[in-house]
Design a protein around this motif. Sequence first.
Motif, mmCIF file in Angstrom:
data_model
loop_
_atom_site.group_PDB
_atom_site.id
_atom_site.type_symbol
_atom_site.label_atom_id
_atom_site.label_comp_id
_atom_site.label_asym_id
_atom_site.label_seq_id
_atom_site.Cartn_x
_atom_site.Cartn_y
_atom_site.Cartn_z
ATOM 1 N N ASN A 1 0.841 -1.196 0.000
ATOM 2 C CA ASN A 1 0.000 0.000 0.000
ATOM 3 C C ASN A 1 0.879 1.250 0.000
ATOM 4 N N PRO A 2 1.496 1.578 -1.135
ATOM 5 C CA PRO A 2 2.465 2.697 -1.148
ATOM 6 C C PRO A 2 1.838 4.054 -0.858
ATOM 7 N N VAL A 3 0.522 4.181 -0.975
ATOM 8 C CA VAL A 3 -0.119 5.474 -0.781
ATOM 9 C C VAL A 3 0.048 5.990 0.649
ATOM 10 N N ILE A 4 0.233 5.095 1.618
ATOM 11 C CA ILE A 4 0.344 5.541 3.006
ATOM 12 C C ILE A 4 1.638 6.305 3.266
ATOM 13 N N TYR A 5 2.596 6.219 2.347
ATOM 14 C CA TYR A 5 3.869 6.944 2.507
ATOM 15 C C TYR A 5 3.917 8.236 1.684
ATOM 16 N N ASP A 6 2.788 8.617 1.070
ATOM 17 C CA ASP A 6 2.771 9.777 0.176
ATOM 18 C C ASP A 6 2.508 11.098 0.894
ATOM 19 N N TYR A 7 2.281 11.072 2.215
ATOM 20 C CA TYR A 7 1.788 12.264 2.900
ATOM 21 C C TYR A 7 2.710 13.460 2.758
ATOM 22 N N LEU A 8 4.023 13.251 2.846
ATOM 23 C CA LEU A 8 4.956 14.372 2.772
ATOM 24 C C LEU A 8 5.055 14.910 1.347
ATOM 25 N N ILE B 1 8.493 21.515 7.514
ATOM 26 C CA ILE B 1 7.393 20.624 7.847
ATOM 27 C C ILE B 1 7.900 19.684 8.931
ATOM 28 N N VAL B 2 7.257 19.693 10.084
ATOM 29 C CA VAL B 2 7.660 18.847 11.207
ATOM 30 C C VAL B 2 6.602 17.749 11.379
ATOM 31 N N VAL B 3 7.052 16.503 11.294
ATOM 32 C CA VAL B 3 6.160 15.347 11.399
ATOM 33 C C VAL B 3 6.507 14.581 12.674
ATOM 34 N N GLY B 4 5.505 14.177 13.412
ATOM 35 C CA GLY B 4 5.729 13.415 14.631
ATOM 36 C C GLY B 4 5.617 11.915 14.391
ATOM 37 N N TYR B 5 6.516 11.151 15.008
ATOM 38 C CA TYR B 5 6.534 9.690 14.887
ATOM 39 C C TYR B 5 6.598 9.074 16.281
ATOM 40 N N PRO B 6 6.089 7.835 16.426
ATOM 41 C CA PRO B 6 6.190 7.179 17.740
ATOM 42 C C PRO B 6 7.623 7.017 18.218
ATOM 43 N N SER B 7 8.537 6.734 17.283
ATOM 44 C CA SER B 7 9.953 6.590 17.632
ATOM 45 C C SER B 7 10.780 6.754 16.370
ATOM 46 N N MET B 8 12.078 6.686 16.527
ATOM 47 C CA MET B 8 12.979 6.795 15.384
ATOM 48 C C MET B 8 12.760 5.684 14.374
ATOM 49 N N PHE B 9 12.351 4.521 14.830
ATOM 50 C CA PHE B 9 12.220 3.370 13.933
ATOM 51 C C PHE B 9 11.074 3.560 12.944
ATOM 52 N N GLU B 10 9.965 4.151 13.382
ATOM 53 C CA GLU B 10 8.861 4.439 12.456
ATOM 54 C C GLU B 10 9.287 5.473 11.414
ATOM 55 N N LEU B 11 10.084 6.461 11.832
ATOM 56 C CA LEU B 11 10.604 7.442 10.877
ATOM 57 C C LEU B 11 11.449 6.753 9.813
ATOM 58 N N MET B 12 12.373 5.890 10.220
ATOM 59 C CA MET B 12 13.238 5.217 9.254
ATOM 60 C C MET B 12 12.427 4.292 8.342
ATOM 61 N N TRP B 13 11.388 3.669 8.877
ATOM 62 C CA TRP B 13 10.532 2.810 8.060
ATOM 63 C C TRP B 13 9.790 3.626 6.997
ATOM 64 N N ASP B 14 9.291 4.810 7.391
ATOM 65 C CA ASP B 14 8.584 5.652 6.434
ATOM 66 C C ASP B 14 9.524 6.224 5.379
ATOM 67 N N LEU B 15 10.745 6.553 5.760
ATOM 68 C CA LEU B 15 11.717 7.030 4.772
ATOM 69 C C LEU B 15 11.976 5.961 3.706
ATOM 70 N N LYS B 16 12.038 4.724 4.135
ATOM 71 C CA LYS B 16 12.201 3.624 3.186
ATOM 72 C C LYS B 16 10.967 3.506 2.297
ATOM 73 N N MET C 1 9.040 5.888 1.406
ATOM 74 C CA MET C 1 9.066 7.020 0.472
ATOM 75 C C MET C 1 10.166 6.881 -0.579
ATOM 76 N N ALA C 2 10.996 5.856 -0.460
ATOM 77 C CA ALA C 2 12.199 5.701 -1.298
ATOM 78 C C ALA C 2 13.179 6.833 -1.061
ATOM 79 N N GLU C 3 13.212 7.333 0.168
ATOM 80 C CA GLU C 3 14.144 8.400 0.531
ATOM 81 C C GLU C 3 15.286 7.877 1.393
ATOM 82 N N ASN C 4 15.492 6.562 1.401
ATOM 83 C CA ASN C 4 16.656 6.032 2.104
ATOM 84 C C ASN C 4 17.924 6.351 1.320
ATOM 85 N N ASN C 5 19.032 6.389 2.022
ATOM 86 C CA ASN C 5 20.292 6.877 1.481
ATOM 87 C C ASN C 5 20.804 5.999 0.345
#
Length: 293
Positions: free
Chosen positions: A21-28, A203-218, A220-224
């Motif tokens: 479900n790639p649409v859930i990562y489109d918010y940013l 744009i400041v987005v809140g996440y439960p922890s760092m791990f959810e942020l890294m998961w969402d970056l992946k 979004m295909a925004e991983n390094n």
Amino acid sequence: MNVFDRKAKLLQKNRALLAENPVIYDYLKDEVGARLADRIFDINRKFPRVVEIGCGRGHVSKHVIEDCVDVLVMCDSSQLALDQAALPEQGVRVEKVVIDEENLPFEDNSVDLVVSSLALHWVNNLPATFSQVIKSLKPDCAFLGSVFGGDTLYELRSSLQLAETERVGGISGHVSPFTDVRDIGGLLTQAGFTLLTIDSDEIVVGYPSMFELMWDLKGMAENNCAWNRSLHMRRDVLLAAASIYQDMYGSEDRVPATFQVLYFVAWKPDPSQPKPAKRGSATRSFKDLNSVK
């Protein structure tokens, strides 16, 4: 210039697009795309032919209307992205083209507007890409874009660096390098653009922890994808980084992630454009402004 592994980035994009479900990562990207589309509407003219570089899943195109655009050429390095991209409203003719952002296929003086939203930060040679863009534009036509700024994800970067320094005794590259306002302005001017307008937004987005942020970056295909990126990270380093992130930046229920977005409008020169007055042509001094009636 060869900072990024472009093949790895294409693989990352395709892997993200094939998610359940790639649409859930489109918010940013949807939010930035909507803000960039508003800037198209601010230009008081209708564009016969518009090229969008790095359209992704249609974050800008879904907002394009026929009152502003006749033909929209949607371009991306991934065929999967083009297949999934949302289309503009009826009345706008659409063409889809697979391109490499570093080698644009457009003829000189053939495009009325070039748009790019959060795609150019993975280009190795931005000066060459900007030079190709200005060649493809007609005189007195605009290049409108957005890129991530240098303060993006500073919380994540500092947390990872502190954790690695503590546990490993050194740091590795885990977050892609970003540009800043002066770099973008200088590169656009160097390419020959004029009448530059650049502004910054956060744009400041809140996440439960760092791990959810890294998961969402992946997602979004925004991983390094830099060549010097570290391919592995020790578990204890990750846990230490998450703890540092929470302690330094977090609240009781979430941690913030800052995305700095730079928006720019640049124009291809034309004799009809307004010109600055010649140096020395002023008739009054600044110190006399308070006496002017």
